[in-house]
Design a protein around this motif. Structure first.
Motif, PDB file in Angstrom:
ATOM      1  N   GLY A  82     -28.266  17.448-128.178  1.00 16.05           N
ATOM      2  CA  GLY A  82     -29.559  18.115-128.109  1.00 16.05           C
ATOM      3  C   GLY A  82     -30.650  17.219-127.551  1.00 16.05           C
ATOM      4  N   GLU A  83     -30.635  15.956-127.953  1.00 17.34           N
ATOM      5  CA  GLU A  83     -31.620  15.016-127.427  1.00 17.34           C
ATOM      6  C   GLU A  83     -31.465  14.858-125.916  1.00 17.34           C
ATOM      7  OE1 GLU A  83     -34.168  13.617-128.930  1.00 17.34           O
ATOM      8  OE2 GLU A  83     -33.655  14.764-130.721  1.00 17.34           O
ATOM      9  N   LYS A  84     -30.226  14.854-125.446  1.00 11.76           N
ATOM     10  CA  LYS A  84     -29.988  14.760-124.007  1.00 11.76           C
ATOM     11  C   LYS A  84     -30.505  16.003-123.291  1.00 11.76           C
ATOM     12  CE  LYS A  84     -28.169  10.742-123.660  1.00 11.76           C
ATOM     13  NZ  LYS A  84     -28.866   9.677-122.868  1.00 11.76           N
ATOM     14  N   MET A  85     -30.365  17.175-123.948  1.00 10.85           N
ATOM     15  CA  MET A  85     -30.887  18.406-123.370  1.00 10.85           C
ATOM     16  C   MET A  85     -32.404  18.317-123.204  1.00 10.85           C
ATOM     17  SD  MET A  85     -28.658  21.229-125.477  1.00 10.85           S
ATOM     18  CE  MET A  85     -29.754  22.564-124.989  1.00 10.85           C
ATOM     19  N   LYS A  86     -33.089  17.775-124.199  1.00 13.39           N
ATOM     20  CA  LYS A  86     -34.541  17.678-124.134  1.00 13.39           C
ATOM     21  C   LYS A  86     -34.996  16.637-123.111  1.00 13.39           C
ATOM     22  CE  LYS A  86     -35.209  17.117-128.594  1.00 13.39           C
ATOM     23  NZ  LYS A  86     -35.905  16.969-129.889  1.00 13.39           N
ATOM     24  N   GLU A  87     -34.206  15.600-122.908  1.00 12.56           N
ATOM     25  CA  GLU A  87     -34.574  14.563-121.950  1.00 12.56           C
ATOM     26  C   GLU A  87     -34.608  15.095-120.522  1.00 12.56           C
ATOM     27  OE1 GLU A  87     -31.927  11.314-122.359  1.00 12.56           O
ATOM     28  OE2 GLU A  87     -32.676  10.694-124.324  1.00 12.56           O
ATOM     29  N   ASN A  88     -33.844  16.165-120.266  1.00  9.50           N
ATOM     30  CA  ASN A  88     -33.776  16.702-118.912  1.00  9.50           C
ATOM     31  C   ASN A  88     -35.059  17.427-118.484  1.00  9.50           C
ATOM     32  OD1 ASN A  88     -31.194  15.762-118.366  1.00  9.50           O
ATOM     33  ND2 ASN A  88     -30.227  17.534-119.302  1.00  9.50           N
ATOM     34  N   GLY A  89     -35.942  17.722-119.439  1.00 11.89           N
ATOM     35  CA  GLY A  89     -37.209  18.355-119.111  1.00 11.89           C
ATOM     36  C   GLY A  89     -37.034  19.705-118.445  1.00 11.89           C
ATOM     37  N   TRP A  90     -37.651  19.876-117.279  1.00  9.53           N
ATOM     38  CA  TRP A  90     -37.613  21.167-116.590  1.00  9.53           C
ATOM     39  C   TRP A  90     -36.200  21.532-116.165  1.00  9.53           C
ATOM     40  CZ3 TRP A  90     -35.816  21.709-111.634  1.00  9.53           C
ATOM     41  CH2 TRP A  90     -35.684  20.541-110.871  1.00  9.53           C
ATOM     42  N   LYS A  91     -35.346  20.540-115.958  1.00  5.30           N
ATOM     43  CA  LYS A  91     -33.961  20.838-115.603  1.00  5.30           C
ATOM     44  C   LYS A  91     -33.248  21.538-116.766  1.00  5.30           C
ATOM     45  CE  LYS A  91     -33.402  17.018-112.320  1.00  5.30           C
ATOM     46  NZ  LYS A  91     -32.636  15.788-111.991  1.00  5.30           N
ATOM     47  N   GLY A  92     -33.564  21.095-117.982  1.00  2.05           N
ATOM     48  CA  GLY A  92     -32.987  21.751-119.149  1.00  2.05           C
ATOM     49  C   GLY A  92     -33.448  23.187-119.266  1.00  2.05           C
ATOM     50  N   GLN A  93     -34.732  23.432-118.971  1.00  7.16           N
ATOM     51  CA  GLN A  93     -35.268  24.789-119.012  1.00  7.16           C
ATOM     52  C   GLN A  93     -34.612  25.677-117.954  1.00  7.16           C
ATOM     53  OE1 GLN A  93     -37.731  26.144-121.195  1.00  7.16           O
ATOM     54  NE2 GLN A  93     -37.153  24.287-122.294  1.00  7.16           N
ATOM     55  N   MET A  94     -34.383  25.125-116.782  1.00  8.81           N
ATOM     56  CA  MET A  94     -33.737  25.889-115.729  1.00  8.81           C
ATOM     57  C   MET A  94     -32.286  26.206-116.090  1.00  8.81           C
ATOM     58  SD  MET A  94     -35.983  26.594-113.525  1.00  8.81           S
ATOM     59  CE  MET A  94     -34.908  27.276-112.266  1.00  8.81           C
ATOM     60  N   ALA A  95     -31.622  25.260-116.762  1.00  9.05           N
ATOM     61  CA  ALA A  95     -30.246  25.493-117.190  1.00  9.05           C
ATOM     62  C   ALA A  95     -30.190  26.612-118.224  1.00  9.05           C
ATOM     63  CB  ALA A  95     -29.643  24.209-117.764  1.00  9.05           C
ATOM     64  N   GLY A 120     -37.356  25.920-131.775  1.00  4.72           N
ATOM     65  CA  GLY A 120     -37.166  27.161-131.040  1.00  4.72           C
ATOM     66  C   GLY A 120     -38.103  27.302-129.855  1.00  4.72           C
ATOM     67  N   ILE A 121     -39.292  26.689-129.930  1.00  4.56           N
ATOM     68  CA  ILE A 121     -40.265  26.814-128.850  1.00  4.56           C
ATOM     69  C   ILE A 121     -39.730  26.213-127.561  1.00  4.56           C
ATOM     70  CG2 ILE A 121     -41.407  24.626-129.375  1.00  4.56           C
ATOM     71  CD1 ILE A 121     -43.052  27.929-128.210  1.00  4.56           C
ATOM     72  N   TYR A 122     -38.754  25.292-127.679  1.00  2.72           N
ATOM     73  CA  TYR A 122     -38.176  24.682-126.484  1.00  2.72           C
ATOM     74  C   TYR A 122     -37.187  25.622-125.805  1.00  2.72           C
ATOM     75  CZ  TYR A 122     -35.777  21.288-123.506  1.00  2.72           C
ATOM     76  OH  TYR A 122     -35.240  20.643-122.433  1.00  2.72           O
ATOM     77  N   ILE A 123     -36.504  26.457-126.594  1.00  4.15           N
ATOM     78  CA  ILE A 123     -35.463  27.334-126.075  1.00  4.15           C
ATOM     79  C   ILE A 123     -36.004  28.725-125.744  1.00  4.15           C
ATOM     80  CG2 ILE A 123     -33.238  28.404-126.585  1.00  4.15           C
ATOM     81  CD1 ILE A 123     -32.996  25.460-126.262  1.00  4.15           C
ATOM     82  N   ILE A 124     -36.890  29.259-126.602  1.00  2.00           N
ATOM     83  CA  ILE A 124     -37.285  30.660-126.533  1.00  2.00           C
ATOM     84  C   ILE A 124     -37.953  31.066-125.213  1.00  2.00           C
ATOM     85  CG2 ILE A 124     -38.775  32.418-127.572  1.00  2.00           C
ATOM     86  CD1 ILE A 124     -36.234  31.820-129.140  1.00  2.00           C
ATOM     87  N   PRO A 125     -38.895  30.285-124.646  1.00  2.52           N
ATOM     88  CA  PRO A 125     -39.551  30.758-123.410  1.00  2.52           C
ATOM     89  C   PRO A 125     -38.573  31.062-122.278  1.00  2.52           C
ATOM     90  CG  PRO A 125     -40.791  28.944-124.365  1.00  2.52           C
ATOM     91  CD  PRO A 125     -39.511  29.031-125.135  1.00  2.52           C
ATOM     92  N   GLY A 130     -35.109  34.962-119.125  1.00  6.11           N
ATOM     93  CA  GLY A 130     -33.755  35.298-118.704  1.00  6.11           C
ATOM     94  C   GLY A 130     -33.209  36.524-119.404  1.00  6.11           C
ATOM     95  N   LYS A 131     -33.477  36.627-120.713  1.00  6.70           N
ATOM     96  CA  LYS A 131     -32.968  37.755-121.499  1.00  6.70           C
ATOM     97  C   LYS A 131     -33.576  39.066-121.033  1.00  6.70           C
ATOM     98  CE  LYS A 131     -30.750  39.488-125.085  1.00  6.70           C
ATOM     99  NZ  LYS A 131     -29.259  39.556-125.087  1.00  6.70           N
ATOM    100  N   PHE A 132     -34.893  39.087-120.826  1.00  6.43           N
ATOM    101  CA  PHE A 132     -35.555  40.311-120.395  1.00  6.43           C
ATOM    102  C   PHE A 132     -35.045  40.736-119.021  1.00  6.43           C
ATOM    103  CE2 PHE A 132     -38.856  42.860-118.433  1.00  6.43           C
ATOM    104  CZ  PHE A 132     -39.194  43.736-119.451  1.00  6.43           C
ATOM    105  N   THR A 133     -34.897  39.762-118.128  1.00  9.54           N
ATOM    106  CA  THR A 133     -34.438  40.076-116.772  1.00  9.54           C
ATOM    107  C   THR A 133     -33.016  40.613-116.771  1.00  9.54           C
ATOM    108  OG1 THR A 133     -35.853  38.325-115.867  1.00  9.54           O
ATOM    109  CG2 THR A 133     -34.079  39.148-114.459  1.00  9.54           C
ATOM    110  N   SER A 134     -32.113  39.895-117.439  1.00  4.33           N
ATOM    111  CA  SER A 134     -30.705  40.306-117.432  1.00  4.33           C
ATOM    112  C   SER A 134     -30.499  41.619-118.175  1.00  4.33           C
ATOM    113  CB  SER A 134     -29.824  39.213-118.048  1.00  4.33           C
ATOM    114  OG  SER A 134     -30.167  38.983-119.405  1.00  4.33           O
TER     115      SER A 134
END
Length: 209
Positions: A82-95, A120-125, A130-134
């Motif tokens: 999880g820490e590695k996911m957060k380190e990716n910044g915008w790349k993590g959000q795009m993933a 959750g604020i990191y994942i939810i936006p 993506g959820k609404f679109t798909s």
């Protein structure tokens, strides 16, 4: 007809609050929209709200559940991921966005983030977009492609839904059984199946009884 929209909310919520890969929540949304002839955009909005709430609650209770059934080493391992996911910044959000755009169960994503204690604020936006679109695309396709409730029921057991479920189970197993520290730090792929707190769980059950 308010209770029918409540079914959409509850169905989407229940599909996404459980810690095991269920079929994507859009399946219950499509089913109820066609069964009751509901307004398609209300179904999408209400269903997505139910999904988001379910996933958010999942991230809240998974750390406590994981702490009781998994060894500390496995929880530390996933938290490292999880820490590695957060380190990716915008790349993590795009993933996250790219993953939620696919018609796949998002349980593995939220299972990993919950165990890693990512807020959750990191994942939810990204999940919301993506959820609404798909779901909007899928529910519309379901409306126009399906003639009656029978075809929807048959579609629920199609190879696509089965493949989605199998892939979801595979991703959950990957989160749990891969030694992520070894993979990321030493580039060494290792599987560890001894992650359960067997004695502690049995003692907790006996104490409860």
């Amino acid at each position: 007809m308010w209770w029918q929209y409540m079914l959409v909310f509850l169905g989407s919520f229940l599909f996404d609050v459980v810690p095991i890969p269920f079929p994507p929540a859009f399946t219950i949304m499509v089913f109820l929209q066609i069964e009751f002839g509901l307004d398609i955009w209300l179904v999408i909005v209400i269903g997505v709200i139910g999904s988001i709430l379910g996933r958010y609650i999942l991230t809240l209770y998974i750390p406590f559940l994981a702490g009781r059934i998994f060894k500390k080493s496995k929880n530390d391992d996933v938290q490292f991921l999880g820490e590695k996911m957060k380190e990716n910044g915008w790349k993590g959000q795009m993933a996250i966005l790219a993953y939620t755009l696919l018609p796949l169960p998002t349980t593995p994503l939220f299972l990993a983030s919950g165990m890693a204690r990512i807020k959750g604020i990191y994942i939810i936006p990204a999940f919301l977009v993506g959820k609404f679109t798909s779901d909007a695309i899928t529910v519309h396709l379901g409306k126009y492609a399906s003639e009656n409730i029978g075809s929807i029921m048959q579609g629920g057991f199609s190879w696509q839904s089965i493949t989605s479920l199998v892939l979801g189970l595979f991703l959950v197993c990957a989160v749990l059984f891969i030694d992520w520290r070894s993979l990321i730090q030493r580039k060494k792929f290792t599987l560890n199946f001894r992650i359960w707190k067997r004695k502690e769980v049995i003692n907790d059950i006996n104490n409860t009884v």
